[in-house]
Write a protein that holds these residues in place. Structure first.
Motif, PDB file in Angstrom:
ATOM      1  N   VAL A  32       5.791  42.096 -27.588  1.00  0.00           N
ATOM      2  CA  VAL A  32       5.394  41.248 -28.439  1.00  0.00           C
ATOM      3  C   VAL A  32       6.317  39.939 -28.069  1.00  0.00           C
ATOM      4  O   VAL A  32       7.184  40.056 -27.913  1.00  0.00           O
ATOM      5  N   ILE A  34       7.457  36.223 -29.396  1.00  0.00           N
ATOM      6  CA  ILE A  34       7.959  35.352 -30.635  1.00  0.00           C
ATOM      7  C   ILE A  34       8.497  34.009 -30.348  1.00  0.00           C
ATOM      8  O   ILE A  34       9.175  34.116 -29.397  1.00  0.00           O
ATOM      9  N   TRP A  35       8.174  33.144 -31.063  1.00  0.00           N
ATOM     10  CA  TRP A  35       9.025  31.847 -30.958  1.00  0.00           C
ATOM     11  C   TRP A  35       9.683  31.805 -32.306  1.00  0.00           C
ATOM     12  O   TRP A  35       9.186  32.067 -33.477  1.00  0.00           O
ATOM     13  N   TYR A  36      10.780  31.557 -32.194  1.00  0.00           N
ATOM     14  CA  TYR A  36      11.901  31.226 -33.056  1.00  0.00           C
ATOM     15  C   TYR A  36      12.221  29.655 -32.956  1.00  0.00           C
ATOM     16  O   TYR A  36      12.016  28.921 -31.880  1.00  0.00           O
ATOM     17  N   LEU A  46      11.763  32.571 -37.839  1.00  0.00           N
ATOM     18  CA  LEU A  46      10.526  32.775 -36.891  1.00  0.00           C
ATOM     19  C   LEU A  46       9.366  31.798 -37.206  1.00  0.00           C
ATOM     20  O   LEU A  46       9.174  31.169 -38.321  1.00  0.00           O
ATOM     21  N   ARG A  49       4.328  34.736 -33.840  1.00  0.00           N
ATOM     22  CA  ARG A  49       4.441  35.916 -33.042  1.00  0.00           C
ATOM     23  C   ARG A  49       3.009  36.407 -32.869  1.00  0.00           C
ATOM     24  O   ARG A  49       2.117  35.911 -33.504  1.00  0.00           O
ATOM     25  N   SER A  51       0.672  39.603 -30.715  1.00  0.00           N
ATOM     26  CA  SER A  51       0.980  40.975 -30.199  1.00  0.00           C
ATOM     27  C   SER A  51       0.710  41.006 -28.712  1.00  0.00           C
ATOM     28  O   SER A  51       0.337  40.113 -28.056  1.00  0.00           O
ATOM     29  N   CYS A  95      12.226  31.127 -27.120  1.00  0.00           N
ATOM     30  CA  CYS A  95      11.101  32.470 -26.709  1.00  0.00           C
ATOM     31  C   CYS A  95      11.761  34.034 -26.837  1.00  0.00           C
ATOM     32  O   CYS A  95      12.989  33.784 -26.527  1.00  0.00           O
ATOM     33  N   ARG A  98      10.050  41.186 -27.174  1.00  0.00           N
ATOM     34  CA  ARG A  98      10.456  42.602 -27.577  1.00  0.00           C
ATOM     35  C   ARG A  98       9.654  43.562 -26.939  1.00  0.00           C
ATOM     36  O   ARG A  98       8.293  43.588 -27.004  1.00  0.00           O
TER      37      ARG A  98
END
Length: 115
Positions: A32, A34-36, A46, A49, A51, A95, A98
């Protein structure tokens, strides 16, 4: 393991940017992504996100209409397109991957939006 963000920079209010994150050293297609972001003197937030196969995406409510996340598993890359940028979008964008109990981070890319 490496996550390398790029594409940040300076942009005027109303402008657009495309951020990229190149991944290596782990099974990208199982992760997965994700950009924060972290704005000055604010908590990490966040942004979006996606998948592992890109079938499901999530966007923060505050940015939903101005952000698009996508990924290319063949290229081990995830993109974040930001448009209609505002000065309050100024932040370091990170970036995050997970996978299998692990949590990897890039070094971040600075986005500065001037009014």
């Amino acid at each position: 393991v490496q996550l390398v963000e790029s594409g940040g920079g300076w942009v005027q209010s109303g402008g657009s940017l495309r951020l990229s994150c190149a991944a290596s050293g782990f099974t990208f297609s199982s992760s997965v992504m994700i950009w924060y972001r972290r704005a000055p003197e604010k908590e990490r937030e966040l942004v979006a996100r996606i998948s592992s196969f890109g079938s499901s995406v999530y966007y923060a409510d505050s940015m939903k209409s101005r952000v698009t996340i996508s990924r290319g598993n063949a290229k081990n890359a995830v993109l974040l397109e930001r448009n209609s940028l505002k000065p309050e979008d100024t932040a370091v964008y990170y970036c995050n991957a997970r996978t299998q109990g692990y949590n990897y981070w890039g070094q971040g890319t600075q986005v500065t939006v001037s009014s």
